[in-house]
Design an enzyme around this catalytic site. Structure first.
Site, mmCIF file in Angstrom:
data_model
loop_
_atom_site.group_PDB
_atom_site.id
_atom_site.type_symbol
_atom_site.label_atom_id
_atom_site.label_comp_id
_atom_site.label_asym_id
_atom_site.label_seq_id
_atom_site.Cartn_x
_atom_site.Cartn_y
_atom_site.Cartn_z
ATOM 1 N N ILE A 94 43.028 39.249 14.237
ATOM 2 C CA ILE A 94 43.639 40.265 13.382
ATOM 3 C C ILE A 94 44.265 41.401 14.189
ATOM 4 C CG2 ILE A 94 42.004 39.710 11.554
ATOM 5 C CD1 ILE A 94 40.739 42.501 12.091
ATOM 6 N N GLN A 141 48.706 42.030 3.623
ATOM 7 C CA GLN A 141 48.077 43.162 2.944
ATOM 8 C C GLN A 141 49.098 44.232 2.579
ATOM 9 O OE1 GLN A 141 47.516 46.503 4.059
ATOM 10 N NE2 GLN A 141 48.684 46.199 5.938
ATOM 11 N N GLY A 149 34.791 47.613 9.839
ATOM 12 C CA GLY A 149 35.386 47.682 8.516
ATOM 13 C C GLY A 149 36.224 46.462 8.163
ATOM 14 N N LYS A 197 52.366 49.538 12.662
ATOM 15 C CA LYS A 197 53.585 48.811 12.330
ATOM 16 C C LYS A 197 53.911 48.901 10.833
ATOM 17 C CE LYS A 197 53.466 45.390 16.090
ATOM 18 N NZ LYS A 197 52.465 46.061 16.913
ATOM 19 N N SER A 198 53.045 49.556 10.068
ATOM 20 C CA SER A 198 53.257 49.631 8.620
ATOM 21 C C SER A 198 54.585 50.288 8.240
ATOM 22 C CB SER A 198 52.094 50.364 7.950
ATOM 23 O OG SER A 198 50.921 49.589 8.025
ATOM 24 N N ASN A 255 41.629 50.176 1.788
ATOM 25 C CA ASN A 255 42.757 50.275 2.716
ATOM 26 C C ASN A 255 44.051 50.657 1.999
ATOM 27 O OD1 ASN A 255 43.184 47.602 1.520
ATOM 28 N ND2 ASN A 255 44.705 47.327 3.133
ATOM 29 N N LYS A 269 38.519 53.903 6.311
ATOM 30 C CA LYS A 269 38.449 52.952 5.194
ATOM 31 C C LYS A 269 37.202 53.110 4.336
ATOM 32 C CE LYS A 269 41.402 49.363 7.169
ATOM 33 N NZ LYS A 269 41.575 47.924 7.417
ATOM 34 N N THR A 321 43.924 53.228 7.455
ATOM 35 C CA THR A 321 43.464 52.431 8.585
ATOM 36 C C THR A 321 42.335 53.162 9.294
ATOM 37 O OG1 THR A 321 44.215 51.187 10.527
ATOM 38 C CG2 THR A 321 45.216 53.356 10.176
#
EC number: 1.1.1.25
Length: 334
Positions: A277, A307, A183, A67-68, A139, A118, A114
């Protein structure tokens, strides 16, 4: 008619409501100002269109579910910045080659990292910020003013962001049950330990959990097999008034395509906050069962957006417009 033809030539691969797609890349390119460009038409004949602009991206394997790009593109559009944010599939075998190629690309400003890269990228950057070095996971990579690649960890800040209002209060005792030892758990353990939490870290391998705690958390903490929390308990919790209790799913369990996380809520003290998360799906069975048991919940979008906000500033030199978070969440969940 002539203007319509000119626009089709300029944006021939654009569909309504979609990002521009360049056939030779074979993947979507999220451009913050493509709507404005469509309204303005192509540059006058004899002038070359600027097809390349500064960009950042997210890398991983897999990456299609990320979704970034939607988050960063939303902020770029709100700010009117001429920049792009992409998703790029990078395998473990191709990671070093990817970093080497991006070093030579002057338009590239950095990337979010991701699963499963990482920790592998630690050896591929020029320097690490102290928190990333302590956590042992990166990240976010960005190009500094001197051209060097800097590895950062914004997962810690992202995870703690939705808890900040509570953490400003004084508590008699803080305890968190953290489920998972991967991670993401490294950042969460480091962040919660620094905020004074006593931790119970649960994993399939308790020895791995103990090693992680010894490395990242100061003070007395505990481990447990993950299966321990799947069965009901009749443990009588003491008075929790003035305490802060968390139950955190820091594992991929419950993610689309993964088995569900088995957790019996009799293990959660009264007044606990359930924090998952996982972002795909946002509404996990873990969170549903927590609400049914009467607990407050925090979903994975909270950490993801937090983040991303820290990374955005490093990439593009601007603070993201956080006043639109409700609109952003609605877009991400549509």
């Amino acid at each position: 008619m002539a203007r319509s033809l000119l626009l089709r030539r300029c944006l021939s691969h654009r569909r309504a409501g979609r990002a521009i797609v360049r056939e030779h890349y074979g993947r979507p390119v999220h451009r913050a100002r493509h709507a404005a460009l469509a309204g303005a038409g192509c540059p006058a004949r004899g002038r070359r269109a600027r097809l390349v602009t500064i960009y950042a991206e997210v890398i991983g394997d897999p990456i299609a579910q990320s979704k970034s790009p939607a988050i960063h593109t939303f902020w770029l559009e709100k700010l009117g910045l001429d920049a792009e944010y992409r998703a790029h599939h990078v395998t473990t075998d191709g990671l070093a080659e990817y970093i080497a190629a991006r070093r030579e690309d002057t338009e590239w400003r950095g990337c979010n990292v991701t699963m499963p890269h990482k920790q592998a990228v630690l050896a591929l950057v020029d320097r690490l910020e102290p928190l990333a070095k302590r956590v042992g996971a990166v990240n976010t990579i960005h190009r500094a003013k001197d051209g060097k690649l800097v590895g950062r960890n914004t997962d810690v800040a992202g995870f703690l962001e939705p808890l900040q209002q509570r953490l400003r209060k004084q508590h008699y005792f803080r305890m968190a049950r953290v489920l998972g030892t991967g991670g993401a758990a490294r950042a969460i353990v480091a962040g919660l330990s620094a905020e004074g939490f006593t931790l119970v870290l649960a994993g399939r391998d308790p020895e791995k959990a103990r090693e992680l705690l010894d490395e990242l958390a100061e003070g007395e903490h505990h481990t447990a097999p993950l299966a321990h929390f799947a069965k009901a308990t009749d443990f009588a919790f003491d008075d929790r008034e003035g305490c802060c209790d968390l139950v955190v799913n820091a594992s991929p369990l419950g993610m689309r395509g993964q088995p569900p996380l088995a957790f019996d809520w009799s293990h959660a003290p009264p007044g606990s906050i359930a924090y998952d998360i996982v972002t795909d799906p946002v509404e996990t069975d873990f969170l549903k069962s927590a609400r049914e048991a009467g607990f407050e919940t925090i979903d994975g979008l909270s950490m993801l957006i937090g983040q991303a906000a820290a990374a955005f500033t490093h990439f593009f030199g601007e603070e993201p417009p956080r006043g639109h978070d409700d609109e952003l969440r609605a877009r991400l969940m549509a």
